[in-house]
Design a protein around this motif. Structure first.
Motif, PDB file in Angstrom:
ATOM      1  N   TYR A 279      47.466  13.166   1.176  1.00  0.00           N
ATOM      2  CA  TYR A 279      46.372  13.001   2.144  1.00  0.00           C
ATOM      3  C   TYR A 279      46.580  13.913   3.343  1.00  0.00           C
ATOM      4  O   TYR A 279      47.721  14.194   3.735  1.00  0.00           O
ATOM      5  CB  TYR A 279      46.331  11.568   2.678  1.00  0.00           C
ATOM      6  N   LEU A 280      45.447  14.274   3.926  1.00  0.00           N
ATOM      7  CA  LEU A 280      45.464  14.877   5.255  1.00  0.00           C
ATOM      8  C   LEU A 280      44.843  13.848   6.188  1.00  0.00           C
ATOM      9  O   LEU A 280      43.766  13.323   5.895  1.00  0.00           O
ATOM     10  CB  LEU A 280      44.617  16.150   5.236  1.00  0.00           C
ATOM     11  N   LEU A 281      45.524  13.514   7.269  1.00  0.00           N
ATOM     12  CA  LEU A 281      44.946  12.583   8.251  1.00  0.00           C
ATOM     13  C   LEU A 281      44.393  13.396   9.410  1.00  0.00           C
ATOM     14  O   LEU A 281      45.093  14.249   9.971  1.00  0.00           O
ATOM     15  CB  LEU A 281      46.004  11.607   8.771  1.00  0.00           C
ATOM     16  N   VAL A 282      43.128  13.159   9.714  1.00  0.00           N
ATOM     17  CA  VAL A 282      42.512  13.863  10.846  1.00  0.00           C
ATOM     18  C   VAL A 282      42.108  12.822  11.886  1.00  0.00           C
ATOM     19  O   VAL A 282      41.813  11.673  11.550  1.00  0.00           O
ATOM     20  CB  VAL A 282      41.273  14.683  10.411  1.00  0.00           C
ATOM     21  N   GLY A 283      42.102  13.240  13.136  1.00  0.00           N
ATOM     22  CA  GLY A 283      41.717  12.299  14.193  1.00  0.00           C
ATOM     23  C   GLY A 283      41.098  13.026  15.366  1.00  0.00           C
ATOM     24  O   GLY A 283      41.176  14.251  15.469  1.00  0.00           O
ATOM     25  N   GLY A 284      40.461  12.256  16.243  1.00  0.00           N
ATOM     26  CA  GLY A 284      39.918  12.848  17.467  1.00  0.00           C
ATOM     27  C   GLY A 284      38.514  12.369  17.780  1.00  0.00           C
ATOM     28  O   GLY A 284      38.118  11.270  17.408  1.00  0.00           O
ATOM     29  N   HIS A 285      37.761  13.229  18.507  1.00  0.00           N
ATOM     30  CA  HIS A 285      36.357  12.966  18.896  1.00  0.00           C
ATOM     31  C   HIS A 285      36.209  11.672  19.696  1.00  0.00           C
ATOM     32  O   HIS A 285      35.272  10.890  19.483  1.00  0.00           O
ATOM     33  CB  HIS A 285      35.440  12.966  17.659  1.00  0.00           C
ATOM     34  N   GLY A 286      37.150  11.419  20.618  1.00  0.00           N
ATOM     35  CA  GLY A 286      37.169  10.150  21.351  1.00  0.00           C
ATOM     36  C   GLY A 286      36.215  10.082  22.526  1.00  0.00           C
ATOM     37  O   GLY A 286      35.564  11.074  22.890  1.00  0.00           O
ATOM     38  N   HIS A 287      36.147   8.911  23.139  1.00  0.00           N
ATOM     39  CA  HIS A 287      35.277   8.658  24.294  1.00  0.00           C
ATOM     40  C   HIS A 287      35.726   7.351  24.952  1.00  0.00           C
ATOM     41  O   HIS A 287      36.484   6.571  24.360  1.00  0.00           O
ATOM     42  CB  HIS A 287      33.811   8.542  23.848  1.00  0.00           C
ATOM     43  N   HIS A 288      35.216   7.111  26.150  1.00  0.00           N
ATOM     44  CA  HIS A 288      35.479   5.857  26.849  1.00  0.00           C
ATOM     45  C   HIS A 288      34.808   4.730  26.062  1.00  0.00           C
ATOM     46  O   HIS A 288      33.645   4.874  25.653  1.00  0.00           O
ATOM     47  CB  HIS A 288      34.884   5.963  28.261  1.00  0.00           C
ATOM     48  N   VAL A 289      35.502   3.621  25.857  1.00  0.00           N
ATOM     49  CA  VAL A 289      34.951   2.509  25.063  1.00  0.00           C
ATOM     50  C   VAL A 289      33.589   2.071  25.623  1.00  0.00           C
ATOM     51  O   VAL A 289      33.436   1.878  26.836  1.00  0.00           O
ATOM     52  CB  VAL A 289      35.918   1.306  25.081  1.00  0.00           C
ATOM     53  N   GLY A 290      32.625   1.926  24.728  1.00  0.00           N
ATOM     54  CA  GLY A 290      31.315   1.371  25.106  1.00  0.00           C
ATOM     55  C   GLY A 290      30.419   2.317  25.882  1.00  0.00           C
ATOM     56  O   GLY A 290      29.373   1.909  26.349  1.00  0.00           O
ATOM     57  N   ARG A 291      30.831   3.585  26.028  1.00  0.00           N
ATOM     58  CA  ARG A 291      30.018   4.500  26.842  1.00  0.00           C
ATOM     59  C   ARG A 291      29.540   5.696  26.033  1.00  0.00           C
ATOM     60  O   ARG A 291      29.736   6.846  26.422  1.00  0.00           O
ATOM     61  CB  ARG A 291      30.813   4.980  28.048  1.00  0.00           C
ATOM     62  N   THR A 292      28.967   5.433  24.904  1.00  0.00           N
ATOM     63  CA  THR A 292      28.399   6.523  24.121  1.00  0.00           C
ATOM     64  C   THR A 292      27.151   5.992  23.422  1.00  0.00           C
ATOM     65  O   THR A 292      27.063   4.791  23.153  1.00  0.00           O
ATOM     66  CB  THR A 292      29.426   7.078  23.101  1.00  0.00           C
ATOM     67  N   ALA A 293      26.233   6.893  23.117  1.00  0.00           N
ATOM     68  CA  ALA A 293      24.986   6.437  22.490  1.00  0.00           C
ATOM     69  C   ALA A 293      25.246   5.979  21.063  1.00  0.00           C
ATOM     70  O   ALA A 293      24.622   5.032  20.578  1.00  0.00           O
ATOM     71  CB  ALA A 293      23.962   7.556  22.504  1.00  0.00           C
ATOM     72  N   SER A 294      26.164   6.647  20.370  1.00  0.00           N
ATOM     73  CA  SER A 294      26.431   6.283  18.973  1.00  0.00           C
ATOM     74  C   SER A 294      27.881   6.572  18.630  1.00  0.00           C
ATOM     75  O   SER A 294      28.308   7.736  18.583  1.00  0.00           O
ATOM     76  CB  SER A 294      25.510   7.077  18.041  1.00  0.00           C
ATOM     77  N   GLU A 295      28.654   5.519  18.359  1.00  0.00           N
ATOM     78  CA  GLU A 295      30.046   5.692  17.935  1.00  0.00           C
ATOM     79  C   GLU A 295      30.090   6.385  16.578  1.00  0.00           C
ATOM     80  O   GLU A 295      30.966   7.190  16.293  1.00  0.00           O
ATOM     81  CB  GLU A 295      30.749   4.333  17.839  1.00  0.00           C
TER      82      GLU A 295
END
Ligand SMILES: Cc1cc2nc3c(=O)[nH]c(=O)nc-3n(C[C@H](O)[C@H](O)[C@H](O)COP(=O)(O)OP(=O)(O)OC[C@H]3O[C@@H](n4cnc5c(N)ncnc54)[C@H](O)[C@@H]3O)c2cc1C
Length: 503
Positions: A279-295
């Protein structure tokens, strides 16, 4: 949305909870912080109870990418902008000790881990500038970081920093070993029991949702502290990010190291092998919890990025999780104010908890047992820099705005419930906040079941928002999260969201 680590056969068998019992130390939270702390205390002969609200690893430790690295993106230059060289050095020393402790422990316990070189890479000129600052901060603190033009990635980079000889783990293997070891030393680990409060001046009374116990010390290893003394929730940003495990076809060789981009949105990479599957594990694209139009859009963004550079790799697991970033970037651990030295905590690892949680556990157990760690002293005595103070002010101003705007929308009738019940029922997978009289109500439909809850977070009264990726209610103030039927999942709250009809 189960992480590759939590998708496993082993299930947790909790020990019975015995209300009325007395312990030397009660540790709340069975993630990496709690279990290392509990083991260190049990090793010294203490009677230790670990109280876990859900199950071990359920929150961040079971949903991490588990790189055990001293090269941590651009963290050191961020610290160097705010602190003296001595304080940055203390952070590096703490992490070095945390890393060494964990890897030595896993080796002793026969738990596999993989040595890997760690890279921070840049794809833009701006990123390259950040690498230069990080190189200076890291080498000043004694890390043998090297600059390289070739990071072994299948896409062009402007440059990269490399720190050889770091490691990656399976975090649930680590927790399993810690739990078995703790139990063999008389420790007790209960699941499904939530600490609600702590009171008393002598032995402390620990109030849980299933009765009380007493202890000489209490350790809050709950991610963000669940007691509000010290107001740590005003000094921590809850940051949620996304991860996926991509199974690799035979012809695709994963990049040889562990990687993190210097730029936003961040991209993290590492490999993992299980049962002969790669497997390759990828991560990222974060934001402050609850402060985005679409998780969900954040997860999709991550998967699109991975699909571009690793075509043919198939996502087998996707998940998301949150960790807490101190406004001054330095983790907090030690004694909680107004706890008379008996209540301790660790938090603010900024997505580098595989080393910082262990360092915090070493610091906390030294405080309880009477040891002294020079790096811990230096970190305890840091003074919040003007930048850190300003970030805290901004963070709390944003919290105030979110609090006011959430309630403002309700008061202005923007969210008035439709007259007909059918129109108020969200489609499957959706959630909406309505005004019912003066009360904000959170209504969602998941798997055909519609549920109406109070929309007011039980921590400090923020109006929750719908997370369209996890199908949960998330509070944009301090990061508490609740399932669609109101059960508390994580964050500083200690109570569920009540049903709308019981509000
Ligand atoms: C997406 C992501 C990727 C990451 N990748 C890395 C990485 O590659 N390397 C790295 O070093 N770090 C990484 N981190 C950070 C690292 O995973 C965390 O810092 C670390 O796992 C935190 O451990 P913890 O024990 O403090 O918290 P947790 O693992 O969250 O444990 C806290 C526990 O407390 C329990 N709890 C909460 N409230 C109560 C209560 N009232 N009573 C009883 N129990 C309670 C919870 O149920 C939970 O099990 C990452 C984080 C994220 C979000």
């Amino acid at each position: 949305m189960t992480s590759i680590w939590l998708d496993r056969k082993e299930s947790f068998s909790p020990d019975p909870f015995q209300a009325g019992s007395a312990y030397d130390t009660v540790v709340a939270g069975a993630g990496l912080t709690g279990l290392v702390t509990a083991l260190l205390l049990a090793r010294s002969g203490q009677q230790v109870l670990v109280l876990e609200a859900r199950y071990p690893g359920a929150v961040t430790t079971g949903n991490t990418t588990a790189k055990v690295s001293l090269l941590q993106g651009t963290v050191l230059s961020g610290l160097a902008r705010q602190y003296s060289a001595k304080q940055v050095q203390a952070y590096v020393d703490a992490n070095r000790e945390g890393q060494a402790w964990l890897l030595r422990y896993l080796q002793e316990q026969g738990v596999p881990f993989q040595p890997r070189d760690a890279y921070t890479y840049a794809t833009t000129g701006d990123g390259l500038e950040r690498l230069r600052e990080e190189l200076t901060a890291g080498t000043t603190a004694g890390l043998e970081i090297k600059y390289t033009g070739d990071a072994g990635l299948p896409f062009p980079v402007q440059g990269a920093l490399k720190l050889a000889g770091q490691a990656q783990i399976n975090p649930m293997d680590a927790l399993d070993a810690l739990m078995a070891d703790l139990r063999s030393r008389g420790g007790t680990i209960v699941g499904g029991v939530r600490l609600r409060d702590v009171s008393g001046n002598g032995p402390l009374t620990v109030r849980t949702d299933q009765g009380n116990v007493t202890a000489n010390h209490v350790v809050l290893a709950t991610g963000i502290p669940v007691l509000d003394r010290g107001l740590y929730f005003t000094k921590l940003k809850p940051l949620r990010s996304y991860a996926a495990a991509l199974e690799l076809p035979a012809e695709l060789v994963p990049p040889p190291g562990m990687y993190l981009s210097a730029e936003e949105p961040t991209h993290s990479l590492r490999d993992y092998e299980m049962d002969g599957r790669r497997y390759l594990l990828v991560g990222g694209h974060g934001h402050h919890v609850g402060r985005t139009a679409s998780e969900k859009a954040h997860l999709d963004g991550l998967l699109d990025w991975a699909g571009t550079y690793f075509p043919g790799a198939t996502a087998t697991h996707t998940w998301s999780a949150q960790d807490y970033q101190a406004t001054n970037l330095m983790p907090f651990f030690g004694t909680l104010p107004r706890g008379r030295g008996r209540i301790l905590f660790g938090t603010g690892y900024n997505k580098w908890g595989m080393t910082n949680a262990v360092a915090a556990a070493l610091g906390i157990s030294a405080d309880i047992l009477g040891g002294q760690l020079p790096w811990a002293d230096t970190i305890h005595h840091r003074v919040t820099s003007p930048t850190g103070a300003l970030t805290a002010v901004k963070l709390n101003a944003q919290v105030a705005v979110k609090l006011a705007s959430g309630w403002g929308k309700v008061a202005a009738g923007e969210r008035k419930a439709p007259r007909h019940a059918a129109a108020a029922t969200p489609a499957d997978g959706e959630g909406k906040v309505y005004r019912d009289g003066a009360r904000p109500v959170a209504v969602s439909t998941v798997d055909g079941t519609t549920c109406g809850l109070s929309a007011v977070c039980t921590h400090l009264g923020g109006i929750v928002t719908w997370n369209d990726n996890e199908l949960t209610w998330d509070c944009p103030l301090h990061g508490s999260r609740f399932s669609s039927d109101g059960h508390l999942l994580e964050g500083p709250a200690t109570k569920d969201l009540p049903r709308a009809d019981k509000d």
